[in-house]
Design an enzyme around this catalytic site. Structure first.
Site, mmCIF file in Angstrom:
data_model
loop_
_atom_site.group_PDB
_atom_site.id
_atom_site.type_symbol
_atom_site.label_atom_id
_atom_site.label_comp_id
_atom_site.label_asym_id
_atom_site.label_seq_id
_atom_site.Cartn_x
_atom_site.Cartn_y
_atom_site.Cartn_z
ATOM 1 N N ASP A 13 0.820 -1.219 0.000
ATOM 2 C CA ASP A 13 0.000 0.000 0.000
ATOM 3 C C ASP A 13 0.853 1.267 0.000
ATOM 4 O O ASP A 13 0.431 2.303 0.507
ATOM 5 C CB ASP A 13 -0.953 0.027 1.211
ATOM 6 C CG ASP A 13 -1.795 -1.224 1.316
ATOM 7 O OD1 ASP A 13 -2.420 -1.582 0.302
ATOM 8 O OD2 ASP A 13 -1.830 -1.842 2.394
ATOM 9 N N HIS A 41 -3.967 -1.815 -7.012
ATOM 10 C CA HIS A 41 -3.252 -0.609 -7.398
ATOM 11 C C HIS A 41 -4.250 0.442 -7.861
ATOM 12 O O HIS A 41 -5.097 0.174 -8.709
ATOM 13 C CB HIS A 41 -2.248 -0.902 -8.522
ATOM 14 C CG HIS A 41 -1.068 -1.702 -8.079
ATOM 15 N ND1 HIS A 41 -0.092 -2.151 -8.939
ATOM 16 C CD2 HIS A 41 -0.695 -2.124 -6.851
ATOM 17 C CE1 HIS A 41 0.821 -2.820 -8.253
ATOM 18 N NE2 HIS A 41 0.473 -2.816 -6.996
ATOM 19 N N THR A 238 2.572 -12.452 2.867
ATOM 20 C CA THR A 238 1.848 -13.033 1.742
ATOM 21 C C THR A 238 2.516 -14.358 1.370
ATOM 22 O O THR A 238 3.488 -14.776 2.008
ATOM 23 C CB THR A 238 1.798 -12.051 0.564
ATOM 24 O OG1 THR A 238 0.854 -12.518 -0.414
ATOM 25 C CG2 THR A 238 3.163 -11.873 -0.096
ATOM 26 N N THR A 299 -8.430 -3.387 -2.219
ATOM 27 C CA THR A 299 -9.054 -4.694 -2.447
ATOM 28 C C THR A 299 -10.140 -5.004 -1.427
ATOM 29 O O THR A 299 -11.224 -5.455 -1.776
ATOM 30 C CB THR A 299 -7.976 -5.801 -2.410
ATOM 31 O OG1 THR A 299 -7.034 -5.558 -3.461
ATOM 32 C CG2 THR A 299 -8.590 -7.182 -2.618
ATOM 33 N N GLY A 301 -11.080 -2.779 1.378
ATOM 34 C CA GLY A 301 -11.730 -1.650 2.035
ATOM 35 C C GLY A 301 -11.384 -1.548 3.509
ATOM 36 O O GLY A 301 -11.861 -0.648 4.206
ATOM 37 N N ALA A 412 6.098 11.906 -5.033
ATOM 38 C CA ALA A 412 4.680 12.110 -5.339
ATOM 39 C C ALA A 412 4.095 13.089 -4.326
ATOM 40 O O ALA A 412 4.170 12.863 -3.122
ATOM 41 C CB ALA A 412 3.927 10.788 -5.288
#
Length: 427
Positions: A13, A41, A238, A299, A301, A412
């Site tokens: 994330d 994404h 994961t 994915t 929420g 960013a």
């Protein structure tokens, strides 16, 4: 030739979707190399938002070759829905190819995922219950079913029948759950086979040929380093390898092909689900940061846990990935927070250290050692160069570089494509 791997340097994330979108414009080929539909994404094109789970972010640029690599576990139901959604919004998806070596997620994988998580009780690991883990288990056990099997229906049907018999018995006897109907699965997947047949290809050959031809290839990772099966906060990880080494395995290229590795770093830290989180901010302050950063899973929420920037985990990420540069995201979210805190080391049982522990128990006992820096209050969303940023903002960036030993290449300052400061382009 230019081969750039993009990895998440935290617990996922980090804003990889935006950075991938920026780099994809400059790449010729974009390949997703691991994970499945548990990843999400988010890409902003103007004021339009796209949420992608399986399709590489490069699909939003016409003429790009986009590949779902062999390291991915593919849920065809999710992929078809995603492709239909993109087509409905006018996106050309004809450039997509799927590795014939990628493994398939079947309905019983999702059932097993949910059953196993429920069975863990208080020890649950926070799975998305999308069948990712069980699909990778089948892959490691050499009983998995691959995308290429869809091209041979007799072979596919026999493999599903064999696996389903064992899985239904497991669901009934261990988890007291109903099984799945073979015919229903075959009918559903026959439709996917017809739909996906034109997209199935030898992706290993495609990506290596592209590199041999001198084309620019972007390897798109999902999740993050701290969720890596080996290098992450095991077992709260994961089932694949999001680190840069996973790109070689999940795309089928040799390590000497890789030129640069860019780690995406959020200007603060977040994680979803269970597991230790040394710099977590709890209470109203954590809630405020979550709302300011809109930290809710693409994915699932689910609300993300939020905390201060942790350079202990970033140094770990820099080492295991061989980072050559950092893409710093969501810097604008920190505007108005004063002072800012950066974790520089951990205190464990009275001793201060800078290394990231492998032991989950040790990590749970670690206390963050913070360094405070002055914040800024100016709006930075319109900044397009380093000089446009406030002095305290530049100081924060410099300190990140000093503490990690990795230069910042991209910054960013907002969700849109144009809200990006480029200090050095990876391509």
């Amino acid at each position: 030739m230019a081969a750039v791997v993009l990895v998440g340097a935290q617990w996922g994330d980090e804003g990889k979707g935006k950075i991938t979108d920026y780099l994809a414009e400059r790449a010729d080929v974009v390949i997703r190399y691991q994970g499945g539909s548990n990843a999400g994404h988010t890409v902003m094109v103007g004021h339009e938002e796209f949420k992608l789970h399986l399709v590489p972010s490069g699909i939003l640029y016409p003429g790009k070759l986009c590949i779902i690599g062999n390291g991915v576990v593919l849920d065809p139901a999710v992929l078809v829905e995603e492709l239909d959604g993109l087509a409905a919004r006018g996106v050309d998806t004809s450039g997509l190819k799927i590795s014939n070596r990628a493994h398939l997620i079947l309905p019983y994988h999702k059932g097993l995922d949910a059953a196993e998580e429920e069975h863990r009780g208080a020890a649950m690991i926070g799975t998305t219950k999308r069948g990712i883990g069980p699909a990778y288990v089948d892959k490691a056990a050499r009983t998995g079913i691959r995308v290429g099997d869809l091209l041979d229906w007799e072979e596919f049907s026999a493999k599903v029948a064999h696996n389903l018999a064992a899985t239904n018995e497991l669901l009934a006897k261990i988890y007291d759950r109903p099984g799945y109907d073979l015919q229903a699965i075959l009918e559903e997947y026959a439709g996917y086979a017809r739909r996906l047949r034109p997209l199935i290809a030898d992706s290993v050959r495609l990506v290596n040929r592209a590199l041999q031809e001198g084309r620019k290839v972007l390897f798109e990772g999902a999740q993050g380093t701290l969720l890596d099966l080996d290098q992450g906060t095991y077992p709260f990880v994961t089932s694949s390898y999001p680190v840069a080494g996973g790109a070689c395995i999940g795309a089928g290229v040799g390590p000497t092909r890789i030129d640069k590795v860019i780690g995406v770093v959020k200007a603060y830290t977040t994680r979803v689900g269970s597991g230790p989180f040394p710099t977590e901010i709890t209470g109203p302050a954590g809630d405020a940061l979550r709302q300011q950063g809109m930290e809710f899973g693409t994915t699932t929420g689910r609300p993300r846990r939020c905390g201060w920037l942790d350079t202990v985990i970033l140094r770990h990420a820099a080492e295991v990935n061989g980072l050559t540069g950092i893409a710093l995201t969501k810097l604008d979210v920190l505007t108005g927070l004063d002072p800012l805190r950066i974790c520089t080391s951990y205190r464990y049982r009275g001793t201060v250290g800078e290394d990231f522990p492998a032991s989950l128990k040790a990590l749970e006992e670690c206390e963050p050692v913070y360094e405070e820096l002055p914040g800024w209050h100016e709006d930075i969303t319109g900044a397009r160069s380093l000089d446009d940023l406030p002095a305290n903002c530049r100081r924060y960036i410099r300190r990140l570089e000093e503490l990690t030993g990795v230069p910042v290449h991209l910054i960013a300052v907002g969700p849109r494509r144009d809200q990006t400061i480029v200090l050095e382009s990876p391509f």
